[in-house]
Design a protein around this motif. Sequence first.
Motif, short mmCIF file in Angstrom:
data_model
loop_
_atom_site.label_atom_id
_atom_site.label_comp_id
_atom_site.label_asym_id
_atom_site.label_seq_id
_atom_site.Cartn_x
_atom_site.Cartn_y
_atom_site.Cartn_z
N UNK A 28 0.78 -1.23 0.00
CA UNK A 28 0.00 0.00 0.00
C UNK A 28 0.81 1.27 0.00
N UNK A 29 2.04 1.21 -0.36
CA UNK A 29 2.92 2.38 -0.34
C UNK A 29 3.22 2.88 -1.74
N UNK A 30 3.79 4.06 -1.82
CA UNK A 30 4.30 4.60 -3.07
C UNK A 30 5.82 4.59 -2.95
N UNK A 31 6.48 4.08 -3.97
CA UNK A 31 7.94 3.95 -3.97
C UNK A 31 8.52 4.79 -5.09
N UNK A 32 9.57 5.54 -4.78
CA UNK A 32 10.31 6.31 -5.77
C UNK A 32 11.51 5.48 -6.20
N UNK A 33 11.58 5.16 -7.48
CA UNK A 33 12.69 4.37 -8.02
C UNK A 33 13.43 5.26 -9.01
N UNK A 34 14.65 5.63 -8.67
CA UNK A 34 15.43 6.55 -9.50
C UNK A 34 16.54 5.78 -10.21
N UNK A 35 16.67 6.04 -11.50
CA UNK A 35 17.75 5.48 -12.29
C UNK A 35 18.77 6.57 -12.54
N UNK A 36 19.88 6.51 -11.85
CA UNK A 36 20.88 7.57 -11.95
C UNK A 36 21.80 7.33 -13.13
N UNK A 37 22.24 8.42 -13.72
CA UNK A 37 23.15 8.30 -14.85
C UNK A 37 23.31 9.62 -15.57
N UNK A 38 24.05 9.57 -16.66
CA UNK A 38 24.26 10.73 -17.51
C UNK A 38 23.37 10.60 -18.75
N UNK A 39 22.35 11.44 -18.87
CA UNK A 39 21.51 11.36 -20.06
C UNK A 39 22.32 11.65 -21.32
N UNK A 40 22.06 10.90 -22.36
CA UNK A 40 22.78 11.10 -23.61
C UNK A 40 24.08 10.33 -23.71
#
Length: 118
Positions: A28-40
Amino acid sequence: MPRLGSLRATLWLRRAMSLGVLEPRPPGKRWLVAGLGNPGLPGTRHSVGLAVLGQLAQRLGVADGWARDRRCAADLALASLGDAQLVLLRPRRLMNNNGRSVARAGELRAPEEAGREG
């Protein structure tokens, strides 16, 4: 032929999903999943997080659902996993500044929560 970095990311994602590592807890939670990196700059060691996030978005069926959010300088996609909502975050900043996008996204509230404040 896939690049070595994205092949490694795919293998890691398969293993993590099979082990249940990516199952959200508690329910029942909301999770933030971030994909870190250099765009491009795909295929570099600094962009593995973006490759993993792309694979996750494909598996969850939201790979075409990215929307730009100027408030946190990132692309966002929403997905469901069980009874949890995942907010996938793909920062549009360089690696050294990805933390700013993640911090700002963590401050944002869902539209349904904003109306509850009195």
